[in-house]
Enzyme design. Structure first.
Site, PDB file in Angstrom:
ATOM      1  N   ASP A   1     -38.608   6.240  -0.999  1.00  0.00           N
ATOM      2  CA  ASP A   1     -39.179   5.327  -0.019  1.00  0.00           C
ATOM      3  C   ASP A   1     -39.174   3.886  -0.520  1.00  0.00           C
ATOM      4  OD1 ASP A   1     -40.792   4.859   2.451  1.00  0.00           O
ATOM      5  OD2 ASP A   1     -42.305   4.242   0.994  1.00  0.00           O
TER       6      ASP A   1
ATOM      7  N   GLU B   1     -34.160   4.872   1.224  1.00  0.00           N
ATOM      8  CA  GLU B   1     -34.570   4.091   2.380  1.00  0.00           C
ATOM      9  C   GLU B   1     -34.482   2.634   1.949  1.00  0.00           C
ATOM     10  OE1 GLU B   1     -38.127   2.654   5.228  1.00  0.00           O
ATOM     11  OE2 GLU B   1     -38.375   3.088   3.122  1.00  0.00           O
TER      12      GLU B   1
END
Length: 623
Positions: free
Chosen positions: A308, A361
């Site tokens: 993330d 991401e």
């Protein structure tokens, strides 16, 4: 009590921040016949004790000893053997900071189990899980030439039996079967590492080695992983090394100093999330994070990690105005320490957990995110294509009559589509914080909204790149996702929603069945435009190739106007074509306009004549 409870070789590696498996030595380790050894990294502390159920939470009972001679490598670690401690008991660390101040009781950074919030104690675990290597079939299923269609799930709100969190066993009984039936190849779970605040959905984690207590004891996770693999599904975990919350029992000021975080707020504080940034250059922090990544792959046998907020790690000026960030040693904006840490993590997984993959991401144009480390890249296997997602959703929000002026938003993604190994993400981020649902983003009346979303899914599944869809969007949930309630499953009693689910199932099956739709997902040789410039009619068409003679055509019409006798140039060498899938079919809730399975002959000019349904995508194959 001996002063060296950690082996000299391990202690030396830990002190240099180079131990590949720090979880085997730090935290609470069950030593059969001896008790439990507690070990913690706290270099600035004056005193450390372990307190818990086994000593009445009395810090005088079990002080930890510094490991190694004072001032020597390894002396920053503390350890104690507690003969009476046993699995299942609660514990924390009591630390006295360098100024003599008694700190709030701290949870164990290397805890492998923890209490359910709002309680925050660590739990003495049982034996370490055995190494779990990926089977050869699973390794092959994660490769860039394989079909990868990911079902993204927030496990706390997929189902809520009786309004509570589901257990791992309840999830294992239902979720893998559901995802497999819909043709997905992977499940991706939003973060399951222990976190204190439900509203963070797991993205503000404090337990990078502990499966969340929300779903029951950790051993249940092993059964869930096995259930996924038994259904032929890979399991990906969201993993968050970019920041951590400021809760007093956590990593913040762990030993009375900024041990895990950067000391200067211009480096160490996230303005957007009110969280702290790990000091990516500090050996002990790098070891902690790299060890966590390997731990999930090696001890739990997951297929990979979706990392993330990578962009926030790569840039020192991420979401910071001028004057409120510090440049790197070369005067630039890149976080060189974070870059080298990500490369280390990806090298380690490649060497120690063969077949495990990582997905980034990453929302910027940082080069080489999915390039190998030896070629100067970050070493991820895949990168989320955030630009594709933003452009295509912006296009679809436009009224169809205006789409001709925004045609490039659908074609621009092919300019860079093969610069990285991309995943096309329609994730949870697109259905929260007032953004509504995917269905709600589509303009027009209900018929147009459903038809446009069906056409978009066809466009996405025909487009180069792996696929990701967030739960609930497979049946066109009309409301924004609510993490506190389960999905509105009753909608499947309504034909349009059931038709959308059937379409997603059929798209996944087609994607998996036709090598042309997946084998060269990440290769320019797998794609050719057939019609990129018909902005007046908002029609696009392209060919997908498998590199071995196979081809599939994809045609999208993004206006509500059917177009009959539409002439489309096609690849040479094929006498006729037939329709494989039409998102406007009646079984999906459409109007049944199209070519109805007829064989479409190739004309002398190298074209075919198509009937294009309104707001629909077609797939065709040589007949």
């Amino acid at each position: 009590m001996p002063t060296t409870l950690l082996a000299a070789d391990d202690l030396a590696l830990l002190a240099r921040g180079e131990h590949p498996r720090p979880w085997q030595h730090l935290g609470a380790q069950l030593l059969p016949g001896q008790g439990v050894r507690f070990a913690v990294w706290a270099p600035a502390a004056r005193r450390v004790s372990v307190v818990g159920d086994f000593n009445g939470w009395d810090g005088r009972r079990h002080p930890l000893q510094r490991q190694g001679a004072s001032g020597a490598a390894g002396a920053e670690f503390w350890a104690a053997l507690v003969p009476d401690a046993r699995p299942g008991q609660f514990y924390k660390y009591e630390l006295e900071g360098p100024d003599g101040r008694l700190l709030p009781l701290k949870a164990d950074p290397y805890a492998r189990a923890a209490q359910l919030r709002p309680d925050s104690a660590s739990i003495v675990p049982g034996p370490l899980p055995a190494r779990q290597d990926l089977a050869p079939a699973r390794r092959a299923a994660d490769r860039r030439d394989a079909p990868i269609a990911i079902y993204e799930v927030h496990p706390a709100s997929w189902r809520r039996p009786d309004g509570r969190f589901p257990s791992w066993d309840e999830l294992a009984e239902q979720l893998p079967a559901y995802a497999a039936d819909l043709g997905f190849t992977h499940i991706e779970l939003l973060p399951i590492t222990e976190y204190p605040f439900d509203g963070s959905w797991g993205y503000q984690t404090l337990g990078l080695y502990a499966p969340s207590a929300r779903f029951g004891p950790p051993e249940g996770l092993a059964r869930f992983v096995a259930a996924c693999h038994a259904r032929g599904l890979g399991l990906l975990l969201d993993w968050v090394p970019a920041h951590f919350p400021v809760d007093a029992h956590g990593l913040a000021q762990f030993d009375g100093t900024p041990l895990y975080e950067y000391a200067d707020p211009r480096e160490g504080f996230h303005r957007d999330w009110n969280t702290l940034i790990p000091d990516f250059g500090k050996p002990g922090v790098r070891q902690f994070l790299a060890g966590s990544a390997l731990y999930w792959a090696e001890c739990w046998g997951v297929d990979g990690l979706r990392v993330d907020a990578v962009a926030s790690m790569l840039y020192r000026d991420y979401s910071r105005p001028a004057g409120e960030w510090l440049p790197n040693v070369q005067g630039g904006r890149e976080n060189l320490e974070a870059i080298s840490l990500l490369q280390r993590i990806n090298r380690s997984l490649g060497a120690e957990a063969p077949g495990a993959i990582t997905l980034a991401e990453e929302s910027s144009s940082f080069p080489g995110v999915s390039a190998p480390v030896h070629a100067g890249g970050l070493g991820f296997h895949y990168k989320w294509n955030m630009g594709w997602m933003n452009d295509t959703l912006a296009y679809l929000r436009e009224d169809p009559i205006h789409r001709r002026w925004h045609h490039d938003k659908l074609t621009f993604g092919l300019v860079y589509a093969f610069n990285e190994n991309f995943v096309l993400p329609l994730s949870h981020d697109e259905v929260v914080h007032g953004k509504g649902s995917l269905l709600g983003k589509m303009p027009g009346d209900a018929w147009q909204q459903f038809a446009t979303l069906r056409a978009y899914y066809g466009f996405m599944w025909g487009h180069p790149g792996k696929k990701l869809l967030f739960m609930g969007q497979e049946f066109a949930q009309p409301s924004e996702w609510n993490f506190e309630t389960e999905l509105p499953w009753a909608l499947l009693q309504q034909p349009r929603h059931a038709g959308m689910q059937r379409l997603v199932r059929d798209l996944n099956q087609l994607y998996r069945r036709e090598p042309a739709l997946h084998r060269l997902d990440c290769e320019a040789a797998g794609f050719a435009w057939l019609q990129a410039d018909d902005r007046e009619h908002s029609v696009l068409a392209w060919a997908r190739f498998d590199g071995e003679g196979g081809v599939v055509l994809v045609v999208s019409n993004f206006t509500p106007v059917p177009r009959h006798d539409y002439r489309l140039p096609v690849p040479a060498g094929f006498a006729a074509w037939r329709e494989l899938l039409n998102t406007d079919a009646e079984i999906y809730g459409g109007s049944q306009v199209g070519n109805l399975g007829a064989s479409l002959p190739t004309r002398a000019d190298g074209s075919i004549a198509l009937s294009l349904p309104p707001l629909a995508t077609l797939f065709l194959k040589p007949d």
